[in-house]
Design an enzyme around this catalytic site. Sequence first.
Site, PDB file in Angstrom:
ATOM      1  N   HIS A 148      14.706   3.890  32.454  1.00  0.00           N
ATOM      2  CA  HIS A 148      13.660   4.779  31.916  1.00  0.00           C
ATOM      3  C   HIS A 148      12.303   4.065  31.816  1.00  0.00           C
ATOM      4  O   HIS A 148      11.519   4.339  30.906  1.00  0.00           O
ATOM      5  CB  HIS A 148      14.097   5.352  30.561  1.00  0.00           C
ATOM      6  CG  HIS A 148      14.354   4.298  29.505  1.00  0.00           C
ATOM      7  ND1 HIS A 148      15.298   4.441  28.521  1.00  0.00           N
ATOM      8  CD2 HIS A 148      13.778   3.087  29.285  1.00  0.00           C
ATOM      9  CE1 HIS A 148      15.285   3.377  27.735  1.00  0.00           C
ATOM     10  NE2 HIS A 148      14.363   2.544  28.184  1.00  0.00           N
ATOM     11  N   HIS A 195      11.426   3.181  21.302  1.00  0.00           N
ATOM     12  CA  HIS A 195      10.810   1.862  21.477  1.00  0.00           C
ATOM     13  C   HIS A 195       9.676   1.687  20.467  1.00  0.00           C
ATOM     14  O   HIS A 195       8.506   1.742  20.838  1.00  0.00           O
ATOM     15  CB  HIS A 195      10.256   1.709  22.893  1.00  0.00           C
ATOM     16  CG  HIS A 195      11.279   1.881  23.995  1.00  0.00           C
ATOM     17  ND1 HIS A 195      11.757   3.113  24.377  1.00  0.00           N
ATOM     18  CD2 HIS A 195      11.884   0.979  24.799  1.00  0.00           C
ATOM     19  CE1 HIS A 195      12.620   2.956  25.380  1.00  0.00           C
ATOM     20  NE2 HIS A 195      12.725   1.671  25.652  1.00  0.00           N
ATOM     21  N   HIS A 329      16.733  -6.339  32.698  1.00  0.00           N
ATOM     22  CA  HIS A 329      15.312  -6.626  32.482  1.00  0.00           C
ATOM     23  C   HIS A 329      15.113  -7.425  31.204  1.00  0.00           C
ATOM     24  O   HIS A 329      15.853  -7.277  30.246  1.00  0.00           O
ATOM     25  CB  HIS A 329      14.419  -5.384  32.505  1.00  0.00           C
ATOM     26  CG  HIS A 329      14.638  -4.324  31.450  1.00  0.00           C
ATOM     27  ND1 HIS A 329      15.846  -3.751  31.183  1.00  0.00           N
ATOM     28  CD2 HIS A 329      13.747  -3.706  30.620  1.00  0.00           C
ATOM     29  CE1 HIS A 329      15.708  -2.807  30.240  1.00  0.00           C
ATOM     30  NE2 HIS A 329      14.442  -2.772  29.881  1.00  0.00           N
ATOM     31  N   GLU A 376      19.967  -2.443  26.617  1.00  0.00           N
ATOM     32  CA  GLU A 376      19.891  -0.965  26.688  1.00  0.00           C
ATOM     33  C   GLU A 376      21.113  -0.368  27.394  1.00  0.00           C
ATOM     34  O   GLU A 376      21.454   0.792  27.176  1.00  0.00           O
ATOM     35  CB  GLU A 376      18.611  -0.531  27.430  1.00  0.00           C
ATOM     36  CG  GLU A 376      17.339  -0.772  26.627  1.00  0.00           C
ATOM     37  CD  GLU A 376      16.074  -0.306  27.333  1.00  0.00           C
ATOM     38  OE1 GLU A 376      15.036  -0.183  26.667  1.00  0.00           O
ATOM     39  OE2 GLU A 376      16.102  -0.061  28.567  1.00  0.00           O
TER      40      GLU A 376
HETATM   41  C1  DHB Z   1       9.969  -1.650  30.936  1.00  0.00           C
HETATM   42  C2  DHB Z   1      11.290  -1.197  30.942  1.00  0.00           C
HETATM   43  C3  DHB Z   1      11.797  -0.528  29.827  1.00  0.00           C
HETATM   44  O1  DHB Z   1      13.080  -0.058  29.746  1.00  0.00           O
HETATM   45  C4  DHB Z   1      10.983  -0.297  28.739  1.00  0.00           C
HETATM   46  O2  DHB Z   1      11.495   0.406  27.695  1.00  0.00           O
HETATM   47  C5  DHB Z   1       9.668  -0.757  28.715  1.00  0.00           C
HETATM   48  C6  DHB Z   1       9.169  -1.440  29.832  1.00  0.00           C
HETATM   49  C7  DHB Z   1       9.386  -2.358  32.140  1.00  0.00           C
HETATM   50  O3  DHB Z   1      10.107  -2.715  33.068  1.00  0.00           O
HETATM   51  O4  DHB Z   1       8.164  -2.555  32.171  1.00  0.00           O
HETATM   52 FE    FE Z   2      13.489   0.713  27.559  1.00  0.00          FE
END
Ligand code: DHB
Ligand code: FE
Length: 416
Positions: A148, A195, A329, A376
């Site tokens: 997302h 978030h 990530h 996540e």
């Molecule tokens: C990014 C990915 C995420 O899941 C998020 O909540 C905020 C930023 C990203 O890759 O920049």
């Molecule tokens: Fe996220």
Amino acid sequence: MALAKPYKDVPGTTIFDAEQSRLGYHLNQFCMSLMKAENRARFKADERVYLDAWPMSEAQKEAVLARDLNRCIALGGNIYFLAKIGATDGKSFQQMAGSMTGLSEDDYRAMMIAGGRAIEGNRTRGEVSEATPTPDQAKVTASVYTSHVPAIGVAIDQGKTGDPYWQPVFAGYEASKAWIKADPPDVIVLVYNDHATAFSLDLIPTFAIGCAAQFQPADEGWGPRQVPVVQGHPELAAHIAQSVIADDFDLTIANKLDVDHGLTVPLSLLFGQPAAWPCKVIPLAVNVVQYPVPSGRRCYQLGQAIRKAIESFDAPLKVQVWGTGGMSHQLQGARAGLINRDFDNAFLDQLIADPATLAQMPHIDYVREAGSEGIELVMWLIARGAMSDAPPRVVHRFYHVPASNTAVGHLILENT
Ligand code: DHB
Ligand code: FE
């Protein structure tokens, strides 16, 4: 089969459950406003004018004006909230309680002094329950899993989906868009994480279900996304809350919730940019921001409880459960930018074939292998738990690196 609510059989008693709470939301919020002296003064000066500033039903307003507490309760009021009206009027809890019994104030006080109301004759309504026809039940038809990343939303909103950087990402969703357009669900239970948007560090619910009729796209600091307002399904949401809490999952009820990119970006990926979202959405927010976050095992079990809840809802709704976030990530520190293709693809394999074993994986493995924000992915187990036990049909699988800092993963599973 309707949900078991044995408390409906207790005479002269209304249990304040998620259904009542939804009904009485604005009435109870009005009551809370009376906790400020300045508001009490305005209310006393002109009750009707004060009440008209609240989006309550006319019946609720009239019940308040008449101080008809039984009626207020039938319309969703809760006694602890209604007591603020009593307090404003200078009434004691005994006066308020007595006013609902049909007894005079003196008689009620005398009854209490004499030992209180007897339990004999006050246990059940004594009604024989009538057999009710069973309408078609709701069912979970499919689950959808997707990253997302907020930058994906920005790319859509700014018309950049065809740019060389973004084209491969959106290409991975073309089949999904056609699939959902051909057979759209009535309702999506959309599992996502907030978030630091609707929930600050003041209040951190582990699991929160959105029971409102609408959810506004949140302003995350750069203005709200210009996407449609999310329409909820309060009846099904309240039913899920009722059912899963009865099954020992401690959900937080959210009657007001602005939804951030975690919820709106997946909708945009599957539905594009319509004037209105084509189905109702029940947000299910999971805390993955501050530890302790729920385990994969707990998430998987919650998904199973949600499935049971959906399948006991008396309306023939097609429901999908979506899990969002991930894949690998890390957005922080010297290790930011971490991507682990092997981990991500093994996660997808096992999510499809053996979710019960995958659910045993501890947090540390997510963090170490998929990056701190890769946690996540536990949310995907909620959607997977909501699927039936039989092996699902894999409709679509996609993986691409990168979108912003993230490995984009996407999967669609159908119940067979
Ligand atoms: C990014 C990915 C995420 O899941 C998020 O909540 C905020 C930023 C990203 O890759 O920049
Ligand atoms: Fe996220």
